[in-house]
Enzyme design. Structure first.
Site, PDB file in Angstrom:
ATOM      1  N   HIS A 188      36.412  12.807  98.402  1.00 43.75           N
ATOM      2  CA  HIS A 188      35.758  13.729  98.631  1.00 43.75           C
ATOM      3  C   HIS A 188      34.147  13.572  98.751  1.00 43.75           C
ATOM      4  CE1 HIS A 188      38.879  16.755  98.823  1.00 43.75           C
ATOM      5  NE2 HIS A 188      39.702  15.954  97.714  1.00 43.75           N
ATOM      6  N   GLU A 430      51.211  11.523 126.333  1.00 45.32           N
ATOM      7  CA  GLU A 430      50.666  10.422 125.623  1.00 45.32           C
ATOM      8  C   GLU A 430      51.603   9.369 126.018  1.00 45.32           C
ATOM      9  OE1 GLU A 430      50.375  11.723 121.666  1.00 45.32           O
ATOM     10  OE2 GLU A 430      52.046  12.563 121.678  1.00 45.32           O
ATOM     11  N   ASP A 454      47.464   7.855 121.594  1.00 49.58           N
ATOM     12  CA  ASP A 454      48.730   7.230 121.989  1.00 49.58           C
ATOM     13  C   ASP A 454      48.968   6.723 123.377  1.00 49.58           C
ATOM     14  OD1 ASP A 454      50.556   7.080 119.546  1.00 49.58           O
ATOM     15  OD2 ASP A 454      50.253   9.184 119.525  1.00 49.58           O
ATOM     16  N   CYS A 501      43.010  15.956 123.825  1.00 51.78           N
ATOM     17  CA  CYS A 501      42.634  15.953 122.573  1.00 51.78           C
ATOM     18  C   CYS A 501      42.808  14.624 121.816  1.00 51.78           C
ATOM     19  CB  CYS A 501      43.817  17.068 121.980  1.00 51.78           C
ATOM     20  SG  CYS A 501      45.519  16.319 122.156  1.00 51.78           S
TER      21      CYS A 501
END
Ligand code: PEP
Ligand code: MG
Length: 559
Positions: A188, A430, A454, A501
């Site tokens: 975090h 992909e 991928d 993407c």
């Protein structure tokens, strides 16, 4: 001059005196008790106190960093009251007659060790959260206040590790950078540093010695480089870099609200990749045009059992409503391969990346797929939804997935449940098979979104998980670039749109190439939106376009 190499997790150059934050981990009292009821009530008191404190911290975080920071403390509140955790404490108090402090500390360690043993780095990082929550209750029982951070002026903050609640309580105007000896990119502190734009480096290890306290340090959050007592040349070089970055940051801020249009008038959509509903805040802050990839796996990964239709519906609905009419493309579950989940009970595989994964699981276990599709279509009534299927290799797979979508819609209609009529259906490209069949696949769907992570793996037969592959895993490989080009061409022949993407979408050295190929949409991490917009606006494809495309055919042949 001393140089230390860590892992850069939040870009930017910070310079200032080094300040060590020490947490005094007090010894946990340990004894046996006879009145276990009284001890249980002591624990319950600490639990209530912790929930209250965390509520206050959530409000502070919301004011400083928005919902993203606040959500962390809300998650801590849930952890404090988690029934399994409570049961582990209860069992130690009433079963072993342990005092509340020892019971809390031991149960906390048990859960932290469980998180640390998980494969997923995100889940591993949650160990720090459990320890943080336990420490909070121990502090309440001991009546001690959390350690304070109160340097005279701004400093570069160094620590062994920082608990999220420690970070949020610090006065950020006094922090020029974070360096931790331990920690990970998903911790975090790293997330918060990125949100606040403070340079941060984790994993500096034992080279970061407390005796360096007070000395001048420069950290470069992009490279992970830490320099203590820098010489003049190093200081000048890094300060120049900082100036350049600050100039760029100022420029990027002016691009909010501006179109993604090239110098010669071509436009492209810049969307965002997100992994949970909380990420929408970052999309808005960075002026993303929509969500191009919502990885729905988070629902499955952070759950002890299959998420219900209702749970999924709420999550999708939240994203669609929060995006206020902007397009949101949700990818159906991409489980398997690098994302293994116990309760799926997938058979052990020698090559999981080539095995039961994503759409393959959905078509083999349609009841799971149906649940997700029902949740998606129900949520589609609340915004502009696109659904996309990952890991497609054959036309029949897409047809079968579409058939299931039709069945789900029919069911909802019969039940009188509303859903959007304009839901776009798309596929991720992909696999090389999907590229080579993209002319036929384009007749089946409304859009393509190329998953270059991928696609690179499967085109080059190179495991994306294997850190030793070095230059053999090369997303710039001409074979990958040709695959992208062919996909875009085939999409346009059938009048559908084609985007990217995968990580490559944010690679600014290829922005011009993608524009030349006619890519319609690039979906990137929220913080990459404005740098990408800047790159698009600097591009003029009139001259470079033909040259780039010709190079793809010729020059690359010789590589
Ligand atoms: C990809 O493969 O490029 C992609 C975007 O999907 P993921 O990284 O989630 O597999
Ligand atoms: Mg993928």
């Amino acid at each position: 001059m001393i140089t230390i190499q860590g892992k850069g997790v939040s870009a930017g150059v910070g310079v200032g005196p080094l300040y060590f934050y020490h947490r005094h981990d007090s010894v946990v009292p340990r004894y046996t008790v006879t009145d276990t009821d009284a001890e249980w009530h002591r624990f319950k008191g600490a639990q209530t106190g912790a929930v209250e404190q965390l509520g206050e911290l959530a409000e502070k975080a919301r004011a400083e960093t928005g919902d993203e920071g606040a959500q962390l403390f809300e998650a801590h509140q849930m952890m404090v009251e988690d029934l399994d955790y409570e049961e582990a404490i209860e069992q130690r108090i009433s079963g072993q007659h342990l005092n509340a402090e020892a019971a809390i500390a031991d149960a906390g360690e048990q859960f932290a060790a469980m998180f640390e043993a998980m494969n997923d780095p995100y889940m591993q990082a949650r160990a720090a959260d459990v320890r943080d929550v336990s420490r909070r209750m121990l502090d309440i029982l001991a009546g001690t206040r959390p350690d304070t951070f109160d340097p005279e002026g701004p400093v570069v903050l160094a620590a062994e590790d920082l608990a999220p609640s420690e970070t949020i309580q610090m006065d950020k105007s006094k922090i020029l950078g974070f360096i931790t000896a331990g920690g990970s990119g998903s911790s975090h502190t790293a997330i918060l540093a990125r949100t606040l734009g403070i340079p941060a480096i984790v994993g500096a290890g034992s080279a970061l010695k407390p005796e360096y306290a007070g000395r001048e340090v420069i950290l470069d959050g992009a490279t992970g480089n830490i320099v203590i007592d820098p010489d003049d040349m190093t200081r000048d070089r890094l300060l120049k870099k900082r100036e350049e970055q600050q100039r760029l940051q100022r420029l990027l801020q002016t691009l909010k609200g501006q179109p993604n249009t090239t110098k010669d008038g071509r436009s492209i959509r810049i969307y965002c990749n997100i992994a949970s509903p909380e990420d929408v805040h970052a999309v808005q802050v960075n002026d993303g045009g929509g969500v191009g990839l919502f990885r729905s796996e988070f629902l499955y990964l952070y759950s002890a059992d299959y998420p219900t239709e209702e749970q999924q519906f709420e999550a999708y609905k939240q994203v669609l409503s929060d995006m206020e009419g902007k397009e949101v493309i949700i990818r159906t579950m991409d489980i398997g391969a690098d994302k293994q989940i116990d309760y799926f009970r997938l058979p052990e595989e020698k090559n999981p990346a080539l095995g039961m994964r994503a759409l393959r699981i959905c078509l083999t276990r349609p009841e799971l797929f149906r649940t997700q599709l029902r949740a998606l279509y129900r949520a589609s009534a609340f915004g502009r939804l696109g659904i996309m299927f990952p890991m497609v290799a054959s036309v029949w797979e897409v047809r079968e997935a579409k058939r299931l979508c039709e069945e789900v819609k029919r069911e909802l209609k019969e039940e009188g449940v509303p859903y959007g009529e304009q839901v776009e259906l798309g596929i991720m490209i992909e696999t090389p098979a999907a590229v080579l069949l993209s002319d036929r696949l384009a007749k089946e769907v409304d859009f393509f979104s190329i998953g270059t992570n991928d696609l690179t793996q499967y085109t080059l037969a190179c495991d994306r998980q294997n850190n030793n592959m070095g230059r053999f895993y090369d997303p710039h490989h001409p074979a990958v670039l040709r695959m992208i080009r062919l996909t875009a061409e085939n999409a346009h022949k059938d009048g559908i749109w084609g985007g990217i993407c995968g990580e490559l979408a944010a690679d600014l050295t290829l922005t011009e190439t993608f524009l030349a190929m006619g890519i319609d949409e690039l979906s990137v991490a929220p913080r990459a939106v404005l740098p990408l917009r800047n790159a698009v606006r600097m591009t003029d494809t009139r001259q470079s376009g033909p040259r780039i495309l010709a190079a793809l055919e010729s020059e690359y042949d010789t590589v």
